[in-house]
Design a protein around this motif. Structure first.
Motif, PDB file in Angstrom:
ATOM      1  N   HIS A 181      41.708  44.359  37.894  1.00 35.69           N
ATOM      2  CA  HIS A 181      40.365  44.923  37.763  1.00 35.69           C
ATOM      3  C   HIS A 181      39.276  43.924  38.125  1.00 35.69           C
ATOM      4  CE1 HIS A 181      40.996  42.749  34.061  1.00 35.69           C
ATOM      5  NE2 HIS A 181      39.766  42.969  33.638  1.00 35.69           N
ATOM      6  N   LEU A 182      39.604  42.638  38.028  1.00 29.94           N
ATOM      7  CA  LEU A 182      38.629  41.601  38.352  1.00 29.94           C
ATOM      8  C   LEU A 182      38.532  41.377  39.860  1.00 29.94           C
ATOM      9  CD1 LEU A 182      39.690  39.047  35.595  1.00 29.94           C
ATOM     10  CD2 LEU A 182      37.762  40.625  35.507  1.00 29.94           C
ATOM     11  N   VAL A 183      39.675  41.401  40.534  1.00 37.40           N
ATOM     12  CA  VAL A 183      39.718  41.150  41.976  1.00 37.40           C
ATOM     13  C   VAL A 183      39.384  42.406  42.777  1.00 37.40           C
ATOM     14  CG1 VAL A 183      41.180  40.276  43.863  1.00 37.40           C
ATOM     15  CG2 VAL A 183      41.443  39.348  41.576  1.00 37.40           C
ATOM     16  N   THR A 208      48.406  42.938  47.457  1.00 36.89           N
ATOM     17  CA  THR A 208      49.464  43.668  46.752  1.00 36.89           C
ATOM     18  C   THR A 208      50.305  42.703  45.925  1.00 36.89           C
ATOM     19  OG1 THR A 208      49.577  45.395  48.447  1.00 36.89           O
ATOM     20  CG2 THR A 208      51.500  45.121  47.035  1.00 36.89           C
ATOM     21  N   ALA A 209      50.554  41.523  46.496  1.00 35.76           N
ATOM     22  CA  ALA A 209      51.307  40.506  45.757  1.00 35.76           C
ATOM     23  C   ALA A 209      50.553  40.063  44.507  1.00 35.76           C
ATOM     24  CB  ALA A 209      51.585  39.305  46.660  1.00 35.76           C
ATOM     25  N   VAL A 210      49.230  39.961  44.611  1.00 32.51           N
ATOM     26  CA  VAL A 210      48.418  39.604  43.448  1.00 32.51           C
ATOM     27  C   VAL A 210      48.528  40.687  42.371  1.00 32.51           C
ATOM     28  CG1 VAL A 210      46.064  39.232  42.605  1.00 32.51           C
ATOM     29  CG2 VAL A 210      46.794  38.188  44.755  1.00 32.51           C
ATOM     30  N   ILE A 211      48.422  41.941  42.787  1.00 32.67           N
ATOM     31  CA  ILE A 211      48.516  43.065  41.838  1.00 32.67           C
ATOM     32  C   ILE A 211      49.856  43.047  41.116  1.00 32.67           C
ATOM     33  CG2 ILE A 211      48.636  45.574  41.651  1.00 32.67           C
ATOM     34  CD1 ILE A 211      46.695  45.683  44.057  1.00 32.67           C
ATOM     35  N   ASN A 212      50.927  42.801  41.864  1.00 31.17           N
ATOM     36  CA  ASN A 212      52.266  42.825  41.278  1.00 31.17           C
ATOM     37  C   ASN A 212      52.528  41.630  40.374  1.00 31.17           C
ATOM     38  OD1 ASN A 212      52.962  45.250  42.526  1.00 31.17           O
ATOM     39  ND2 ASN A 212      53.761  44.225  44.346  1.00 31.17           N
ATOM     40  N   SER A 213      52.029  40.464  40.758  1.00 29.15           N
ATOM     41  CA  SER A 213      52.321  39.250  40.000  1.00 29.15           C
ATOM     42  C   SER A 213      51.340  39.000  38.867  1.00 29.15           C
ATOM     43  CB  SER A 213      52.339  38.029  40.932  1.00 29.15           C
ATOM     44  OG  SER A 213      51.060  37.819  41.518  1.00 29.15           O
ATOM     45  N   ARG A 214      50.091  39.454  39.043  1.00 28.84           N
ATOM     46  CA  ARG A 214      49.082  39.237  38.012  1.00 28.84           C
ATOM     47  C   ARG A 214      48.274  40.505  37.767  1.00 28.84           C
ATOM     48  NH1 ARG A 214      47.553  34.135  36.565  1.00 28.84           N
ATOM     49  NH2 ARG A 214      46.348  35.314  35.014  1.00 28.84           N
ATOM     50  N   PRO A 215      48.887  41.497  37.156  1.00 27.04           N
ATOM     51  CA  PRO A 215      48.172  42.748  36.911  1.00 27.04           C
ATOM     52  C   PRO A 215      46.934  42.571  36.039  1.00 27.04           C
ATOM     53  CG  PRO A 215      50.234  42.679  35.686  1.00 27.04           C
ATOM     54  CD  PRO A 215      50.271  41.548  36.648  1.00 27.04           C
ATOM     55  N   TRP A 233      43.567  27.373  41.616  1.00 25.40           N
ATOM     56  CA  TRP A 233      43.495  26.144  40.829  1.00 25.40           C
ATOM     57  C   TRP A 233      44.564  26.042  39.750  1.00 25.40           C
ATOM     58  CZ3 TRP A 233      37.640  27.368  40.102  1.00 25.40           C
ATOM     59  CH2 TRP A 233      36.949  27.061  41.281  1.00 25.40           C
ATOM     60  N   GLY A 234      45.447  27.027  39.657  1.00 25.83           N
ATOM     61  CA  GLY A 234      46.538  26.965  38.685  1.00 25.83           C
ATOM     62  C   GLY A 234      46.067  26.953  37.248  1.00 25.83           C
ATOM     63  N   LEU A 235      45.113  27.828  36.908  1.00 25.62           N
ATOM     64  CA  LEU A 235      44.568  27.830  35.556  1.00 25.62           C
ATOM     65  C   LEU A 235      45.459  28.526  34.539  1.00 25.62           C
ATOM     66  CD1 LEU A 235      40.747  28.408  36.168  1.00 25.62           C
ATOM     67  CD2 LEU A 235      42.064  26.281  36.148  1.00 25.62           C
ATOM     68  N   GLY A 236      46.510  29.175  35.007  1.00 20.59           N
ATOM     69  CA  GLY A 236      47.457  29.744  34.067  1.00 20.59           C
ATOM     70  C   GLY A 236      47.262  31.220  33.791  1.00 20.59           C
ATOM     71  N   PRO A 237      47.988  31.768  32.821  1.00 25.54           N
ATOM     72  CA  PRO A 237      48.059  33.218  32.630  1.00 25.54           C
ATOM     73  C   PRO A 237      46.960  33.821  31.768  1.00 25.54           C
ATOM     74  CG  PRO A 237      49.592  32.143  31.155  1.00 25.54           C
ATOM     75  CD  PRO A 237      48.982  31.056  31.995  1.00 25.54           C
ATOM     76  N   HIS A 238      46.210  33.002  31.036  1.00 28.93           N
ATOM     77  CA  HIS A 238      45.224  33.590  30.121  1.00 28.93           C
ATOM     78  C   HIS A 238      43.824  33.397  30.692  1.00 28.93           C
ATOM     79  CE1 HIS A 238      44.515  35.359  26.096  1.00 28.93           C
ATOM     80  NE2 HIS A 238      43.303  34.859  26.283  1.00 28.93           N
ATOM     81  N   ILE A 239      43.447  34.311  31.589  1.00 25.88           N
ATOM     82  CA  ILE A 239      42.130  34.312  32.205  1.00 25.88           C
ATOM     83  C   ILE A 239      41.372  35.528  31.692  1.00 25.88           C
ATOM     84  CG2 ILE A 239      40.854  34.256  34.379  1.00 25.88           C
ATOM     85  CD1 ILE A 239      42.720  31.883  33.984  1.00 25.88           C
ATOM     86  N   VAL A 240      40.242  35.297  31.035  1.00 26.74           N
ATOM     87  CA  VAL A 240      39.452  36.388  30.457  1.00 26.74           C
ATOM     88  C   VAL A 240      38.060  36.325  31.072  1.00 26.74           C
ATOM     89  CG1 VAL A 240      38.620  37.473  28.358  1.00 26.74           C
ATOM     90  CG2 VAL A 240      40.756  36.167  28.316  1.00 26.74           C
ATOM     91  N   GLU A 298      38.277  40.781  26.544  1.00 25.08           N
ATOM     92  CA  GLU A 298      39.637  40.792  26.000  1.00 25.08           C
ATOM     93  C   GLU A 298      40.175  42.219  25.940  1.00 25.08           C
ATOM     94  OE1 GLU A 298      41.785  38.579  25.234  1.00 25.08           O
ATOM     95  OE2 GLU A 298      40.897  36.746  24.420  1.00 25.08           O
ATOM     96  N   ALA A 299      39.333  43.156  25.530  1.00 24.64           N
ATOM     97  CA  ALA A 299      39.762  44.556  25.438  1.00 24.64           C
ATOM     98  C   ALA A 299      40.081  45.124  26.812  1.00 24.64           C
ATOM     99  CB  ALA A 299      38.672  45.386  24.754  1.00 24.64           C
ATOM    100  N   GLN A 300      39.272  44.805  27.797  1.00 27.23           N
ATOM    101  CA  GLN A 300      39.538  45.269  29.161  1.00 27.23           C
ATOM    102  C   GLN A 300      40.860  44.713  29.661  1.00 27.23           C
ATOM    103  OE1 GLN A 300      36.038  43.899  31.260  1.00 27.23           O
ATOM    104  NE2 GLN A 300      35.047  45.901  31.130  1.00 27.23           N
ATOM    105  N   ARG A 301      41.074  43.439  29.418  1.00 27.53           N
ATOM    106  CA  ARG A 301      42.320  42.795  29.854  1.00 27.53           C
ATOM    107  C   ARG A 301      43.533  43.443  29.192  1.00 27.53           C
ATOM    108  NH1 ARG A 301      45.645  38.450  28.295  1.00 27.53           N
ATOM    109  NH2 ARG A 301      46.435  37.208  30.069  1.00 27.53           N
ATOM    110  N   ALA A 302      43.437  43.702  27.897  1.00 24.51           N
ATOM    111  CA  ALA A 302      44.549  44.327  27.173  1.00 24.51           C
ATOM    112  C   ALA A 302      44.819  45.731  27.698  1.00 24.51           C
ATOM    113  CB  ALA A 302      44.233  44.360  25.680  1.00 24.51           C
ATOM    114  N   GLU A 303      43.756  46.469  27.984  1.00 27.25           N
ATOM    115  CA  GLU A 303      43.921  47.828  28.491  1.00 27.25           C
ATOM    116  C   GLU A 303      44.591  47.830  29.856  1.00 27.25           C
ATOM    117  OE1 GLU A 303      41.240  51.841  29.459  1.00 27.25           O
ATOM    118  OE2 GLU A 303      40.269  49.957  28.908  1.00 27.25           O
ATOM    119  N   VAL A 304      44.170  46.910  30.733  1.00 28.14           N
ATOM    120  CA  VAL A 304      44.764  46.830  32.066  1.00 28.14           C
ATOM    121  C   VAL A 304      46.243  46.471  31.966  1.00 28.14           C
ATOM    122  CG1 VAL A 304      44.786  45.490  34.202  1.00 28.14           C
ATOM    123  CG2 VAL A 304      42.620  46.289  33.256  1.00 28.14           C
ATOM    124  N   LEU A 305      46.585  45.540  31.088  1.00 27.16           N
ATOM    125  CA  LEU A 305      47.987  45.161  30.920  1.00 27.16           C
ATOM    126  C   LEU A 305      48.808  46.318  30.358  1.00 27.16           C
ATOM    127  CD1 LEU A 305      47.670  41.500  29.576  1.00 27.16           C
ATOM    128  CD2 LEU A 305      48.558  42.236  31.791  1.00 27.16           C
TER     129      LEU A 305
END
Length: 297
Positions: A93-95, A82-89, A232-239, A256-263
């Motif tokens: 869809h990937l997790v 749940t913390a992952v969903i809230n912090s990194r929406p 590994w702390g790869l940051g916010p732009h994971i595609v 990229e489109a999937q990521r944008a839609e989820v956001l």
């Protein structure tokens, strides 16, 4: 109260430690009579990997987790995801293939099996690896997934251990620049991304500034890669996306489109929650009891 006085134990080599954890997990999972559900076993290890070990002057977190019941372990896993969903929406869809089971009211037997895996991983001192900076030095989830998929530990060793030094060597030859992009069309659980990030750190470059792209045909591998991006702390732009890159040349655009839609959906849900909260607050204010004495005054 027990204190944790030895964080690294007898495992100075992160890769060897990862192999020991994976073998302990594989044995525990096969004894659970749920061997076909490797998503659950990998889910448990992935969730534990998102926990940071506390310092040596506090109670041992691993001991606290081992003391939990099967129901409590399931609740802890739900809280972590749940913390992952809230912090990194953007990663939801990937997790999802890893975390869906724990939100689907799993049967008691499956919860007990998950606890057995958690206990095995913790007994093998997983938090000494993934809960410290040693997590940057190996791909535990990759070893676990490979071993769960293979027929023997030897096969897993052959698939995982040889490429890791090669990935490190390749990454050091051409370390990414900050604000660049790195693409692996056969990313697996992200071993090459890890190596590239480490090569950057050795040069005092920040991996979180990079756009990391990857695809794989295995949805569990992609899910593990997404979790690894946090570890590994790869940051916010994971595609990332599940794709056969040999037959889908434009997979990165789809990802990229999937990521944008989820956001976009996540932002709408956030707004809806704020609106609901505002409406409820307004209702509470308007429904307050009136002091008749003050009205007549």
């Amino acid at each position: 109260m027990t204190r944790n006085t030895n964080r690294q134990g007898n495992h100075p080599d992160p890769d060897r430690h990862a192999a020991d954890i994976a073998q302990s997990v594989e044995v525990a999972w096969n004894k659970s009579n749920h061997s076909g559900r490797r998503d659950v076993a990998l889910s448990v290890v992935s969730a534990l990997a998102l926990l940071n070990q506390r310092d040596a002057n506090t109670a041992d977190l691993a001991e606290q987790l081992r003391a939990q019941s099967a129901e409590e372990v399931a609740r802890t896993l739900r809280e972590i995801y749940t913390a992952v969903i809230n912090s990194r929406p953007d990663l939801t869809h990937l997790v999802f293939p890893l975390m869906q089971w724990v939100f689907n009211d799993p049967e008691p037997a499956l919860k007990r099996a998950a606890k057995q895996v958690a206990d095995a991983a913790l007994h093998a001192r997983q938090l000494d690896l993934t809960g410290t900076e040693r997590r940057y030095d190996t791909d535990l989830l990759g070893v676990v997934l490979t071993l769960l998929k293979s027929d023997s530990a030897g096969k897993a060793n052959a698939q995982i251990y040889t490429p890791m030094p090669l990935a490190d060597m390749m990454a050091r030859m051409t370390p990414p620049e900050e604000h660049s992009s790195v693409c692996d069309p056969a990313v697996g659980t992200g071993g090459l991304l890890r190596a590239s990030a480490q090569a950057m750190r050795e040069l005092d470059r920040d991996p979180a500034t990079v756009a990391w792209y990857g695809a794989d045909v295995d949805e569990l591998a992609i899910a593990a890669c997404a979790v690894n991006s946090l570890i590994w702390g790869l940051g916010p732009h994971i595609v990332l996306c599940v794709a056969n890159t040999l037959s889908e040349g434009d997979w990165a655009r789809r990802a990229e489109a999937q990521r944008a839609e989820v956001l976009q959906i996540s932002e709408q849900v956030r707004r809806d929650k704020l609106m609901i909260h505002a409406v409820r607050t307004a209702q509470q204010l308007t429904e307050l009891p009136i002091d008749e004495s003050q009205v007549h005054e």
